[in-house]
Design an enzyme around this catalytic site. Structure first.
Site, PDB file in Angstrom:
ATOM      1  N   CYS A   2      51.537  67.769  39.699  1.00  0.00           N
ATOM      2  CA  CYS A   2      51.987  67.612  38.321  1.00  0.00           C
ATOM      3  C   CYS A   2      53.487  67.340  38.303  1.00  0.00           C
ATOM      4  O   CYS A   2      54.154  67.384  39.329  1.00  0.00           O
ATOM      5  CB  CYS A   2      51.686  68.869  37.518  1.00  0.00           C
ATOM      6  SG  CYS A   2      49.933  69.314  37.467  1.00  0.00           S
ATOM      7  N   LEU A  50      48.161  66.744  36.492  1.00  0.00           N
ATOM      8  CA  LEU A  50      47.075  66.309  37.361  1.00  0.00           C
ATOM      9  C   LEU A  50      46.105  67.478  37.424  1.00  0.00           C
ATOM     10  O   LEU A  50      46.399  68.522  38.008  1.00  0.00           O
ATOM     11  CB  LEU A  50      47.594  65.959  38.760  1.00  0.00           C
ATOM     12  CG  LEU A  50      46.534  65.534  39.781  1.00  0.00           C
ATOM     13  CD1 LEU A  50      45.904  64.211  39.380  1.00  0.00           C
ATOM     14  CD2 LEU A  50      47.139  65.425  41.175  1.00  0.00           C
ATOM     15  N   GLY A  76      51.865  72.820  40.618  1.00  0.00           N
ATOM     16  CA  GLY A  76      51.399  73.462  41.838  1.00  0.00           C
ATOM     17  C   GLY A  76      49.978  73.972  41.724  1.00  0.00           C
ATOM     18  O   GLY A  76      49.212  73.565  40.847  1.00  0.00           O
ATOM     19  N   ASP A 100      44.988  78.712  36.527  1.00  0.00           N
ATOM     20  CA  ASP A 100      46.071  79.460  37.163  1.00  0.00           C
ATOM     21  C   ASP A 100      47.362  79.436  36.355  1.00  0.00           C
ATOM     22  O   ASP A 100      48.203  80.327  36.506  1.00  0.00           O
ATOM     23  CB  ASP A 100      46.317  78.956  38.585  1.00  0.00           C
ATOM     24  CG  ASP A 100      46.484  77.441  38.677  1.00  0.00           C
ATOM     25  OD1 ASP A 100      46.314  76.755  37.643  1.00  0.00           O
ATOM     26  OD2 ASP A 100      46.757  76.945  39.779  1.00  0.00           O
TER      27      ASP A 100
END
Length: 293
Positions: A2, A50, A76, A100
């Site tokens: 990302c 992403l 990440g 996450d």
């Protein structure tokens, strides 16, 4: 992969500037591009996503906590995010996603900077602390994910790539001659320096705070030598071999956690071959790629 970026300034932040930064990072995150501008505190944040974990739009960023108004942008993947989520649920924290990103945000709400002790993964993220009115910026232990920033007396700008900073602050294209010489001599520039004089790189295993007076406090939260100095005793060569095997299998297992297909680059060497072979034990969604020159 990302992209994250943001501007914190005493001057009014234009929509055009944050959109320029967002557009320059679009190649890092084709699945979603969003931004937020806080006119009360005079900052803007953007993320180009992403999607890897929790493909639902609820996990798009910037993500705001309903609890206290804290906001996160994150690049990440946190491999043990399910464990962190379970800890949050045990503390009676309601979660609206399965991803996450929210785990980091709500983990910060609960633990503050010590949330970093709970993270196993690769990351660069920024959290606007709406209570303390400051930014909390952190980079993973080994520096897998990039984090660049420009700090001046009345300005703090950060991004996953230097180019997006230069696109909105072209006057900062001032070459650091010392860094240029290091690049020629060593083939790289030593962190935290970059090729540009006023642009720095947050070092691996560090976090920093930026407050309302644009004062920056940087802290090293992880040190490799603390682990290298630990005494390790093995009774035999076989014990040593078994421990290495267990570590490799464990690392690859958590690295294959994803809600999309997994890609593996095959160089023809031992490393990539071992990783691909072991990955097949944990996922049947692996696609391999080879690049020839």
């Amino acid at each position: 992969m990302c992209g994250i970026a943001g501007i914190f300034s005493k001057e009014k932040i234009s929509l055009e500037k944050i959109k320029v930064m967002q557009e320059s990072l679009k190649h890092r995150g084709p699945d979603n591009q969003s931004h937020i501008i806080d006119t009360d505190n005079n900052f803007a944040l953007t993320n180009t996503r992403l999607s890897i974990i929790d493909l639902n739009n609820n996990s798009n960023q910037p993500m705001k906590s309903k609890k206290n108004g804290n906001i996160i942008v994150f690049n990440g993947e946190i491999y043990n995010y399910k464990n962190l989520r379970e800890t949050l649920l045990q503390n009676k924290i309601n979660l609206k996603t399965d991803g996450d990103t929210e785990a980091i945000l709500e983990g910060y709400n609960l633990f503050g900077e010590k949330v970093l002790n709970y993270l196993n993964g690769m990351f660069a993220f920024v959290i606007w602390d709406n209570i303390k009115k400051r930014f909390f910026c952190a980079r993973d232990r080994i520096g897998i994910k990039p984090f660049y920033y420009l700090k001046k007396s009345n300005l703090f700008v950060f991004s996953s790539e230097i180019q997006s900073i230069m696109n909105v602050f072209p006057e900062e294209k001032i070459i650091d001659k010392v860094s240029m010489l290091k690049s020629v001599k060593y083939g790289s520039i030593h962190q935290p320096d970059t090729i540009f004089k006023n642009v720095k790189c947050l070092e691996p295993g560090h976090f920093l705070y930026v407050n309302f007076n644009y004062e920056l406090k940087k802290v090293k939260y992880w040190e490799l030598n603390d682990y290298l100095s630990q005494d390790i005793n093995f009774n035999s060569e076989q014990n040593y071999s078994d421990e290495i095997k267990n570590k490799i299998f464990s690392s690859i297992r958590i690295g294959t956690i994803a809600d999309v297909d997994i890609g593996s680059f095959l160089s023809g060497g031992i490393d990539s071959s071992i990783i691909t072979k072991i990955s097949k034990n944990y996922s049947d969604k692996i696609k391999t790629f080879n690049i020839s020159f």
